[in-house]
Scaffold this motif. Structure first.
Motif, short mmCIF file in Angstrom:
data_model
loop_
_atom_site.label_atom_id
_atom_site.label_comp_id
_atom_site.label_asym_id
_atom_site.label_seq_id
_atom_site.Cartn_x
_atom_site.Cartn_y
_atom_site.Cartn_z
N SER A 23 0.84 -1.20 0.00
CA SER A 23 0.00 0.00 0.00
C SER A 23 0.88 1.26 0.00
O SER A 23 1.47 1.63 1.02
CB SER A 23 -0.92 0.00 1.23
N ASP A 24 0.95 1.92 -1.15
CA ASP A 24 1.77 3.14 -1.26
C ASP A 24 1.27 4.21 -0.30
O ASP A 24 2.06 4.93 0.31
CB ASP A 24 1.71 3.71 -2.68
N TRP A 25 -0.03 4.32 -0.18
CA TRP A 25 -0.61 5.36 0.69
C TRP A 25 -0.13 5.17 2.12
O TRP A 25 0.29 6.12 2.79
CB TRP A 25 -2.15 5.31 0.63
N THR A 26 -0.18 3.92 2.60
CA THR A 26 0.22 3.65 3.98
C THR A 26 1.71 3.93 4.17
O THR A 26 2.13 4.48 5.19
CB THR A 26 -0.10 2.19 4.36
N MET A 27 2.52 3.56 3.19
CA MET A 27 3.97 3.78 3.32
C MET A 27 4.32 5.27 3.30
O MET A 27 5.19 5.72 4.03
CB MET A 27 4.72 3.04 2.20
#
Ligand code: ADP
Length: 497
Positions: A415-419
């Motif tokens: 998950s790019d958003w979470t990272m």
């Protein structure tokens, strides 16, 4: 022989086996889930026979997929769910009870009792751990106290204790090898991490006979040779490490100050502190990162029980997403002016709070709060908890942890958003590697290195490749406001006392 290595990754919900070729590329994978046994609230068990069958099945599938024969393997590396306890009969090899899993809380009262006797300092001083049911020692004591005749048989030397690695080594070698490695031993509450040996004083407090304990080896060592009947050839077992330690190796965190964090069901962050056995002032664990050539490298560890499991709750409990992969798209739609916090204490809180009685709570809802704000709160909770760990590590080891770049792996990191949010909340860069199979890779490296067919530490460190670096972008004021809101939410969630 070529440079093929078989890594066995025996996890909490499934067993995986991966064949790596001599270029450290994945050549074949086998994976099988096995049943979770929940006899009572807070109890978690596995049937060791089901674990064994899932491991052998996975290994055979991985070999088949790689199109190789077991005779082409240079060695096997084993990595495993840590702390889980198996006791079996030395003669027949049959377990006397189901395995008691690391998540199991049945010995909470026993831990409290030991604390009341003022013994936590002694245990922490020697083992680097805390008196929490999470660790093996009180689970083993429970089996000896509750299975008919077990203690007397253990005293006569008729029973063997092992974490999962030891059980698998025993089975694979047909009972010829009774061994574990230093990282697995370091999670038992019975092992002195400074003296590097089982500790008689702790054994006597827990009332565990020494005769039932395995021999402890370095992580890269000769752990025995498999029986031909299991995989079709005799193969040496040359590497063993607990899963989080194997991931630390797979992420090539070989230098003091390097840190990895794995985001699966829970989250486990390990900071390499080199030969320094850093004692935490904030209830982090001091543990063995790895022991190679007789030299011990230590780590500070922070364990968070709920990370991806909060996403599972969005999916299975709230049913506001159909799949874990939908969580970040939903979170992105959340209203930035709403400050909604989820403290995911579904099974209590781990480091640095260690509050088994706390339960999850959500704060800051308004009439406008909906699924998007819940999704954001679940994903952000993982970021805030990591921040708490990093702050604690910085407090414990001021010089080493200052400029840390976090190397991440596990199911959530796709998950790019979470990272990105993680980098923002930490105010530190987050590196995602190209290979996310870091746990298996770490175990494979130990074996491949021991076999002399894989590169050394520097070689594997230079082959570590970054897929993407996430740099902090959030302004300081927003970050400070969010972190303060989180701390307030945690404070209100902690159980009294
Ligand atoms: P484990 O080894 O503990 O079983 P994994 O490393 O396989 O865990 O990761 C699975 C976890 O990652 C699950 O809890 C799941 O909810 C979470 N997850 C998987 N994909 C995503 C995603 N795209 N976004 C957020 N969380 C995810």
């Amino acid at each position: 022989m070529g440079g093929f290595i078989l890594a066995i990754d025996q996890g909490t919900t499934s067993s995986r086996a991966i064949v790596f070729d001599d270029g450290q590329r994945v050549a074949g994978v086998g994976q099988r889930e096995f049943p979770q046994v929940f006899p009572r609230s807070g109890w978690v068990e596995h049937n060791p026979e089901e674990i064994w069958e899932s491991v052998i099945w996975s290994a055979r599938v991985a070999l088949e997929q790689a199109g190789i024969d077991a005779s082409e393997l240079s060695g096997i590396g084993i990595t495993n769910q840590r702390e889980t306890v198996v006791v079996w009969d030395r003669e027949s090899g049959r377990p006397i009870h189901n395995a008691i899993v690391w998540q199991d809380r049945r010995t909470a009262d026993r831990c409290e009792e030991l604390k009341r006797q003022g013994l936590e300092e002694l245990f922490t001083g020697k083992t680097g751990l805390l008196l929490d049911p999470y660790f093996s020692g009180t689970k083993l004591a429970w089996l000896l106290d509750n299975v008919d005749g077990a203690r007397a048989r253990a005293e006569r030397g008729e029973l063997c204790f092992g974490t999962i690695d030891t059980f698998l080594i025993w089975r694979l070698t047909g009972g010829r090898s009774f061994a574990t490695d230093a990282t697995n031993a370091s999670r038992t509450l019975m092992y002195d991490i400074a003296a590097n040996g089982w500790d008689d004083e702790l054994l006597s407090i827990l009332n565990v006979p020494r005769a039932m304990l395995p021999e402890v080896f370095d992580c890269a060592a000769d752990f025995g040779v498999t029986m031909r009947e299991h995989l079709g050839a005799e193969v040496p077992i040359l590497g063993v490490a607990g899963d989080q330690q194997a991931a630390t190796i797979g992420q090539a965190c070989f230098e003091p100050g390097m840190m990895k964090s794995t985001y699966g069901t829970g989250c486990f962050a390990l900071l390499n502190t080199g030969s320094d056995m850093v004692r935490s002032k904030s209830r982090l664990l001091t543990t063995i990162a790895y022991r190679l050539d007789g030299e011990t490298t230590y780590a500070l560890e922070g364990s968070i029980f709920i990370a991806g499991a909060a996403v599972q709750w969005l999916r299975d409990g709230l049913k506001i997403i159909g799949a874990a992969s939908e969580a970040s798209a939903l979170a992105q739609k959340a209203d930035p002016t709403q400050h909604v916090y989820l403290v995911p204490a579904f099974t209590g809180l781990g480091a640095p709070h260690w509050d088994p009685d706390a339960r999850a709570a959500i704060y800051g809802m308004t009439r406008g709060t909906g699924p998007a704000e819940f999704a954001r709160a679940a994903l952000e909770a993982v970021c805030f908890q990591t921040r708490d760990l990093l702050d604690a590590m910085r407090g414990d080891w001021a010089n080493g942890a200052r400029d840390t770049v976090l190397r991440v792996d596990g199911g959530m990191v796709v998950s790019d958003w979470t990272m990105q949010r993680l980098a923002d909340i930490l105010d530190a860069p987050v590196d995602r590697p190209t290979i996310l199979e870091t746990t298996a890779l770490g175990a494979a490296w130990l074996a491949g290195h021991r076999a002399g067919v894989w590169p050394d530490r520097d070689g594997i460190a230079s082959s570590w490749a970054r897929d993407r670096r996430f740099e902090p972008q959030m302004d300081e004021e927003t970050r400070a406001e969010k972190v303060a809101g989180w701390k307030d939410a945690v404070r209100r969630t902690l159980s009294a006392g």
